[in-house]
Design a protein around this motif. Sequence first.
Motif, PDB file in Angstrom:
ATOM      1  N   TYR A 809       0.840  -1.192   0.148  1.00  0.00           N
ATOM      2  CA  TYR A 809      -0.123  -0.110   0.011  1.00  0.00           C
ATOM      3  C   TYR A 809       0.893   1.362   0.031  1.00  0.00           C
ATOM      4  O   TYR A 809       1.464   1.736   1.214  1.00  0.00           O
ATOM      5  N   SER A 810       1.169   1.822  -1.167  1.00  0.00           N
ATOM      6  CA  SER A 810       2.071   3.084  -1.320  1.00  0.00           C
ATOM      7  C   SER A 810       2.498   3.256  -2.537  1.00  0.00           C
ATOM      8  O   SER A 810       2.515   2.138  -3.591  1.00  0.00           O
ATOM      9  N   PRO A 811       3.271   4.264  -2.945  1.00  0.00           N
ATOM     10  CA  PRO A 811       3.961   4.135  -4.344  1.00  0.00           C
ATOM     11  C   PRO A 811       5.210   3.632  -4.155  1.00  0.00           C
ATOM     12  O   PRO A 811       6.269   4.115  -4.596  1.00  0.00           O
ATOM     13  N   ILE A 812       5.171   2.247  -4.182  1.00  0.00           N
ATOM     14  CA  ILE A 812       6.393   1.413  -4.315  1.00  0.00           C
ATOM     15  C   ILE A 812       6.010   0.267  -5.237  1.00  0.00           C
ATOM     16  O   ILE A 812       4.879  -0.063  -5.391  1.00  0.00           O
ATOM     17  N   ASN A 813       7.079  -0.428  -5.737  1.00  0.00           N
ATOM     18  CA  ASN A 813       6.988  -1.727  -6.625  1.00  0.00           C
ATOM     19  C   ASN A 813       7.401  -2.729  -5.642  1.00  0.00           C
ATOM     20  O   ASN A 813       8.285  -2.537  -4.792  1.00  0.00           O
ATOM     21  N   LEU A 814       7.076  -4.051  -5.848  1.00  0.00           N
ATOM     22  CA  LEU A 814       7.682  -5.218  -5.101  1.00  0.00           C
ATOM     23  C   LEU A 814       8.396  -6.000  -6.117  1.00  0.00           C
ATOM     24  O   LEU A 814       8.204  -6.118  -7.385  1.00  0.00           O
ATOM     25  N   TRP A 815       9.569  -6.795  -5.528  1.00  0.00           N
ATOM     26  CA  TRP A 815      10.495  -7.586  -6.305  1.00  0.00           C
ATOM     27  C   TRP A 815      10.292  -8.911  -5.332  1.00  0.00           C
ATOM     28  O   TRP A 815      10.970  -8.745  -4.161  1.00  0.00           O
ATOM     29  N   ILE A 816       9.880 -10.239  -5.775  1.00  0.00           N
ATOM     30  CA  ILE A 816       9.589 -11.077  -5.025  1.00  0.00           C
ATOM     31  C   ILE A 816      10.374 -12.184  -5.510  1.00  0.00           C
ATOM     32  O   ILE A 816      10.282 -12.454  -6.518  1.00  0.00           O
ATOM     33  N   THR A 817      11.375 -12.899  -4.595  1.00  0.00           N
ATOM     34  CA  THR A 817      12.242 -13.903  -5.039  1.00  0.00           C
ATOM     35  C   THR A 817      11.929 -15.109  -4.083  1.00  0.00           C
ATOM     36  O   THR A 817      11.807 -15.041  -2.740  1.00  0.00           O
ATOM     37  N   ASP A 818      11.654 -16.360  -4.897  1.00  0.00           N
ATOM     38  CA  ASP A 818      11.383 -17.343  -4.073  1.00  0.00           C
ATOM     39  C   ASP A 818      12.584 -18.276  -3.663  1.00  0.00           C
ATOM     40  O   ASP A 818      13.668 -18.087  -3.906  1.00  0.00           O
ATOM     41  N   PRO A 819      12.647 -19.286  -2.707  1.00  0.00           N
ATOM     42  CA  PRO A 819      13.620 -19.997  -2.416  1.00  0.00           C
ATOM     43  C   PRO A 819      14.498 -20.673  -3.142  1.00  0.00           C
ATOM     44  O   PRO A 819      15.561 -21.045  -2.927  1.00  0.00           O
ATOM     45  N   LEU A 820      13.932 -20.794  -4.685  1.00  0.00           N
ATOM     46  CA  LEU A 820      14.819 -21.497  -5.683  1.00  0.00           C
ATOM     47  C   LEU A 820      15.513 -20.218  -6.362  1.00  0.00           C
ATOM     48  O   LEU A 820      16.246 -20.603  -7.329  1.00  0.00           O
ATOM     49  N   GLY A 821      15.360 -18.919  -5.973  1.00  0.00           N
ATOM     50  CA  GLY A 821      15.992 -17.954  -6.706  1.00  0.00           C
ATOM     51  C   GLY A 821      15.074 -17.340  -7.923  1.00  0.00           C
ATOM     52  O   GLY A 821      15.743 -16.346  -8.504  1.00  0.00           O
ATOM     53  N   ASP A 822      13.932 -18.049  -8.229  1.00  0.00           N
ATOM     54  CA  ASP A 822      13.048 -17.369  -9.333  1.00  0.00           C
ATOM     55  C   ASP A 822      12.469 -16.101  -8.733  1.00  0.00           C
ATOM     56  O   ASP A 822      12.271 -15.934  -7.495  1.00  0.00           O
ATOM     57  N   SER A 823      11.858 -15.189  -9.561  1.00  0.00           N
ATOM     58  CA  SER A 823      11.322 -14.024  -8.991  1.00  0.00           C
ATOM     59  C   SER A 823      10.076 -13.541  -9.908  1.00  0.00           C
ATOM     60  O   SER A 823       9.901 -13.938 -11.089  1.00  0.00           O
ATOM     61  N   ILE A 824       9.334 -12.502  -9.257  1.00  0.00           N
ATOM     62  CA  ILE A 824       8.402 -11.818 -10.121  1.00  0.00           C
ATOM     63  C   ILE A 824       8.443 -10.533  -9.447  1.00  0.00           C
ATOM     64  O   ILE A 824       8.536 -10.392  -8.322  1.00  0.00           O
ATOM     65  N   GLY A 825       8.183  -9.370 -10.150  1.00  0.00           N
ATOM     66  CA  GLY A 825       8.304  -7.976  -9.576  1.00  0.00           C
ATOM     67  C   GLY A 825       8.389  -6.952 -10.879  1.00  0.00           C
ATOM     68  O   GLY A 825       8.191  -7.292 -11.820  1.00  0.00           O
ATOM     69  N   LEU A 826       8.424  -5.694 -10.261  1.00  0.00           N
ATOM     70  CA  LEU A 826       8.479  -4.456 -11.179  1.00  0.00           C
ATOM     71  C   LEU A 826       9.734  -3.863 -10.998  1.00  0.00           C
ATOM     72  O   LEU A 826       9.923  -3.650  -9.739  1.00  0.00           O
ATOM     73  N   THR A 827      10.275  -3.346 -12.053  1.00  0.00           N
ATOM     74  CA  THR A 827      11.611  -2.395 -11.685  1.00  0.00           C
ATOM     75  C   THR A 827      11.124  -1.206 -11.404  1.00  0.00           C
ATOM     76  O   THR A 827       9.909  -0.800 -11.339  1.00  0.00           O
ATOM     77  N   ALA A 828      11.966  -0.291 -11.040  1.00  0.00           N
ATOM     78  CA  ALA A 828      11.467   0.944 -10.711  1.00  0.00           C
ATOM     79  C   ALA A 828      10.705   1.878 -11.730  1.00  0.00           C
ATOM     80  O   ALA A 828       9.737   2.783 -11.476  1.00  0.00           O
ATOM     81  N   ASN A 829      10.973   1.592 -12.984  1.00  0.00           N
ATOM     82  CA  ASN A 829      10.266   2.296 -14.096  1.00  0.00           C
ATOM     83  C   ASN A 829       9.269   1.343 -14.511  1.00  0.00           C
ATOM     84  O   ASN A 829       8.582   1.586 -15.553  1.00  0.00           O
ATOM     85  N   GLY A 830       8.860   0.318 -13.703  1.00  0.00           N
ATOM     86  CA  GLY A 830       7.567  -0.480 -14.099  1.00  0.00           C
ATOM     87  C   GLY A 830       7.540  -1.473 -14.995  1.00  0.00           C
ATOM     88  O   GLY A 830       6.750  -2.090 -15.455  1.00  0.00           O
TER      89      GLY A 830
END
Length: 986
Positions: A809-830
């Motif tokens: 909740y806020s003007p930030i993006n998320l970057w999620i990394t799982d236990p195997l090192g795979d990720s899902i997310g947005l960079t600073a420019n979206g």
Amino acid sequence: MRGWRLFRWMVAGGLCLIIYSSAFSEKLPYVCGDADGSGMVQMSDIPYLMSYIFAGGTAPVENVLSGNADACGSQNCAVNVADCRFLAEYLFGGGTSPGGCTNTSDCSVDGGSNYIVRIGNPPYTPYPASDSFAVPVYINNASPLGAISVALQFMSSDNLVINSVSWTGSMLNGADSRTADFEAGKVLFGGCYFTSSLPPLSNALLVTLNVRDLGKRGSRATITFEKTFFAPGGDCIFRATNGAIYNPTLEGGFDPFIVTNLNDAGGGSLRAAIAAANSTPGQDTIRFDVSGTLDLTNLLALTDDSTVILGSSAPGGARSFIINGGNDADRGLDVQSSYNKIEDIIIYAYTDYHIRLQGDSNVVRGCYINLDATGENPEVAFSGIEIGGRLNIVGGCTEADKNIICASGSFSTNDGRGVRIYGNRNTIAGNFIGVTPDGNDYFPLCDVGIECSGDTNIIGGDAAECRNVIFGVGSGINLYDGEHNEVYNNFIGLKASGDDILCPTFDYFNAGIMDTAYGQFNLIGGPDGKGNFIAGFYQGIVFWDDSNYVIGNYIGTDTTGSVDLDMYGDGILNIWGNRNKIGDTLPGHANIISACNGSGLLFEGGDSSLVVGNYIGTNPQGDDLGNDLGIKIQQGSGLQIIRNTIAYNAQQGILIDTFPTNIHNIISRNQIYNNGELGLDLGGDGVTANDAGDVDDGPNDLLNFPTITNTEWQIGKYRVSGSTEEAGKVEIYAVKPAGISGIFEDPSHHGEAYSYLGAFNIGRGSFDTLMSIDDYTLATMLFIDNDGNTSEFSENFSLAPSPLIIVAYSPINLWITDPLGDSIGLTANGTPFQTIFPASYTETVEGNDSVHIDFPLVGDYIIEVVTEDGAAPDDTLYTIGVRIDGTEQCILVEEADVPDAGIITSYTYVVEEDWHYINGDANRDGIVNILDILYLIDYKFKGGPPPDPMGAGDNNCNQVVNIIDIVYLIDHKFKGGPEPCHVEEY
């Protein structure tokens, strides 16, 4: 008469056939004859009495006289074999019922004359040739008799052994249920004799005692009669012709035939002694007054029964008398008769056979066969011992019984057989075959240890002392075309110590046990430590034929099942055999098949075999003893591989190869883990992708594995949804069980299958099932269609709480990394990035970011805060909440400052496999409500159970559960206060 049944009644070593009618089993109003105290007179009273009279069993209960069914005789001997006869006639022949139990008079006395059963006066002439006595038994009866029972007991001197007792005479024209029990120095014999009418004053019986002299020179053999029981009378003693009471003693000299020289023929030679024994019917003993080597080029034949060749009598002791064929003779000792014993000799260097047993019930013990006096230097020979008869014994269960045998073939002929069996019901036990006398080495040219083309033979024995130690460069045991043989508790390829192999290097394609023709219905192994121990061969067991049963064997390990002794190739190879059964789920029936450089099991052909309950690459303790490959079906259909443990194999756990007919193979309820490649591989090419409509062909029809579309936690259960292309059964397995370390998911994310969780039947199409599972874990499925084809394992799915939802909740993006090192997310420019599937990233109109991960993995998820380009971090706050398994939102971080651009702030959220809780859910029922408030009150103030884990009750995250947490939860539930916070660890 009604309800007739035929029973076999074994009493004191004899066999009695009894016709039993159920009409006579009702309770009777008297106890006479009720020997076993059951309250009724019935069939069991007869063997009870026989055991008491003949074998020292327990006396009739309550009162000894309760067994006195005929109410006859003096009190000290009133219970006798006549009572057995009386009960048999009553129960099975409609005879008189038992009378009172108090009569101790001599009922055999009738007018003073009808009472004598006697044996003839000594001396007793040895008959027919100093190997037996004929003892007359007389009946002096004044009136005809319909039945009589006679039993005699005697003791013999130490140098005699009683082999058998035979009966002849006018008595034996009716049913004969006599018994004989041979013990050390004692024989009990006798039984019931029924006649239509035995005339008075008949010399009814002639009893012949067949005795064996143990070869002690200068001694006299004696037999002393101790007692007799007879009817119609109760006396326990003999009477002479004049009525005097006596206990007679038999005396006779048994002079053996003695070998005094090492000549091939003539007086004092072994050939002359055997000729004398052949011409003298009955029991004979051949002793030796000379030791040394007899060069014998012409065959010796035993043609008369019951001859003992007593090699230990030679001056040099056991195996100091050597019969040497010198490689000029083809055949050694031909035993054409029965009941002979060949003991403690050496017979050496015959090119065909050394000993051939054509008769029945012969014994060969304590001999060296085709070995010299050192127990070494085998010569080229076709066979050591050949057995064409029945009930012969080679070896035994004592150290003295052990034969050392080697028939040394050559690399060109490959035809030496230590023991060759083509007869039936013989026993091979306690021998070293192809193995040196110390049990620590093998003979390099002994081709086959035992070859068996007969039926119902036994190789091995129950006790460790009965096991054979066997090695052959061609095979240890070749069952060839034998049927219904039992091979168990042998060391095959192992040293006699059982802790190492005989052959440390390998140059041969051989097998521990094999059948090379039509060996069917054989039992290989046994339960509870009676399996064979096989190691140091190219293959452990090889089948060419059908319907064999393999249980309890240790293949590739030592006797503990925990030490790798190595198999140079495959553990079990099935070439053409159908319907073989390998293992069982009964206690002690599993085979351990491990430490093989090839496959634990390899099917090169054959259909419809069952592999069940085995340890393949491991043992019951879970040790790493991996094969190169667990089970390989190179060619086979209709196989069932069920409930095995298959682990630590370098390649696949189970591989079904690409042969066109490799279909309808059922793989079910196995424990498959920590194999180097796929747990279950169709085609050997890794994961076979599902095809639309499942129309492709190949091993097991390349059956599609189940497709998983959704899993979710529903208060104590998992809901799993998916689909299949066919009707059949879906099985569910845990890939990584909770709380157990060292178990790994396959890198393909398809399997393996550490534990079977359950199954359900489905029609073609989608499925939706609820599963009750105690632990949160990673799971997989396989599919078995209605034709018996089995798929590979499905893609693994998490049975940890799911889905995992992370909201910012806020003007930030998320970057999620799982236990195997795979990720899902947005960079600073979206710019989006995603290697976690299935998962999604969503931005709402309000500017909130949400990450939805369908099947979270167990372990640490790293949540990074990425400041959006152009955002003004000053005085800007963000909050991150986490939701998992459909529960209420938990606050991970609340109203934190947005970091400056380029500054990474990260948090860790742990998805745990052994438990997961909703913050505030103190009683762990899946929801947060007033019951949790009451639970905490009960815990803090009434001694109730604590929250488990404690963090489930720590609502304000101050690392302690107290009254503040109760107030906090009341405020949240009833006053709109904040949610219970998330605790990272507790």
